[in-house]
Enzyme design. Structure first.
Site, PDB file in Angstrom:
ATOM      1  CB  CYS A  10      -0.929  -0.006   1.211  1.00 34.50           C
ATOM      2  SG  CYS A  10      -1.954   1.457   1.310  1.00 34.50           S
ATOM      3  CB  CYS A  41      -0.883   2.677   4.017  1.00 31.32           C
ATOM      4  SG  CYS A  41      -2.240   1.856   3.224  1.00 31.32           S
ATOM      5  CG  ASP A  42       2.922   1.443   4.394  1.00 30.12           C
ATOM      6  OD1 ASP A  42       2.379   1.887   5.421  1.00 30.12           O
ATOM      7  OD2 ASP A  42       2.801   0.274   4.010  1.00 30.12           O
TER       8      ASP A  42
END
Ligand code: NAP
Length: 308
Positions: free
Chosen positions: A135, A138-139
């Site tokens: 992801c 997200c990261d």
């Protein structure tokens, strides 16, 4: 045992659309959300191809929020839990068990979606959240000024690779062939981006690190030459598998575990419908999942009204 008219299993675009349509049909649907509200789009950086949103920068989470609120406005209810077991063998009402509750549902719409496939190599599982990610949304932020690799050659690999260039110093896309699977629009943008470099005909054999990712071992599949590359992050985008384990033995599936549904989204069990990526290994677009979720809801409503 809670009694429901319509239970929707999963909350991606197909599930939220099925919720909207069944709610507007006064069926008071219950959505069992699964492990992430919105499913895969909730971890998608930018959505560029969903009609009606011409401006750049529509994010997956924003679209999820809009779909969620729209379905809620008409009476959809949400249960933040996962389905662990179903019994469809006796017909309607169908038995559904989550971690916390048991349900009897007159009809079911299965929209449990798909999950990112893993490479299955040493270091991958151990270093998830420590440099290995599925992801970028997200990261990506944690990789400012760093060096990352993206594994895969499809649209997801390029889309997320492009997103990562906002943070990372360098993004190397490692693909097992010398030709991309991705479509021309993303390919053109990726080729034009100075931060992106391609490593062709190459597979990743191992991800190494002590606490955090530091290196990967790769092999060129044409020359058989192996080497070690330094990197801070490994983003894996090599396709998906359907989240259908809990349906084994209950619904007819193909050899890859995709639920078989006909053009009216009917499964092998009367009164159980399926929509979105749980039954679609071909298109897998937000737009197609939305269409299938709508069709499943309309068929479900028709099925229920014919029973009355
Ligand atoms: P995909 O199209 O199936 O591509 C997966 C990629 O991973 C392929 O390049 C494949 O290589 C590679 N791969 C598979 N298994 C591998 C392994 N074990 N080791 C190394 N590489 C491996 O999956 P996706 O990119 O997630 O896309 C899924 C669907 O969503 C597609 O229909 C795509 O068009 C769509 N999508 C669209 C957009 C957009 O339009 N903006 C964005 C994201 C996704 P090979 O090419 O050699 O098979």
């Amino acid at each position: 045992m809670e009694k429901e008219r319509v239970v929707i299993i999963g909350s991606g675009p197909a599930g939220l659309t099925a919720a909207l349509y069944t709610a507007r049909a006064q069926l008071n649907p219950l959505v069992i959300v699964g492990n992430q509200l919105g499913g895969q789009i909730s971890i998608t950086a930018e959505v560029e191809n969903y009609p009606g949103f011409p401006d750049p920068d529509l994010t997956g989470p924003e679209l999820v929020d809009k779909m969620y609120r729209q379905a809620e406005r008409f009476g959809s209810r949400y249960e933040y839990d996962e389905v662990v077991e179903v019994d469809f063998s006796k017909g309607s009402p169908f038995y559904i068990k989550t971690n916390g509750k048991e349900y009897e549902a007159e009809s079911v719409i299965v929209t449990a979606g798909a999950s990112p496939r893993r490479l299955g190599i040493p270091g991958e599982d151990e270093l998830i959240g420590r440099g290995v990610s599925f992801c970028a949304t997200c990261d990506g932020f944690f990789f400012r000024g760093k060096d990352v690799v993206v594994v895969g050659g499809g649209d997801s690999a390029l889309e997320e690779g492009l997103f990562l260039t906002k943070f990372a110093e360098k993004v190397r896309v490692i693909h097992r062939r010398d030709e991309l699977r991705a479509g021309p629009a993303l390919t053109k943008r990726a080729f034009a981006n100075e931060k992106i470099e391609f490593i062709w005909d190459t597979v990743v054999d191992e991800i190494k690190g002590n606490g955090m990712v530091t290196e990967i071992d790769v092999t060129n599949v044409k020359t058989q030459e192996s080497k070690r590359l330094k990197t801070d992050g490994v983003f894996i985008y090599i396709g998906h598998y359907p989240n259908s384990k809990f349906l084994e033995g209950q619904l007819a599936m193909d050899e890859h575990g995709y639920v078989i549904a006909d053009e009216r989204m009917r499964t092998s069990v009367d009164g159980v419908f399926a929509a979105g990526e749980i039954q679609d290994s071909m298109y897998r677009q937000i737009a197609t999942s939305v269409g299938q979720g709508c069709a499943a809801a309309m068929q479900c409503e028709k099925w229920l009204s014919e029973r009355e």
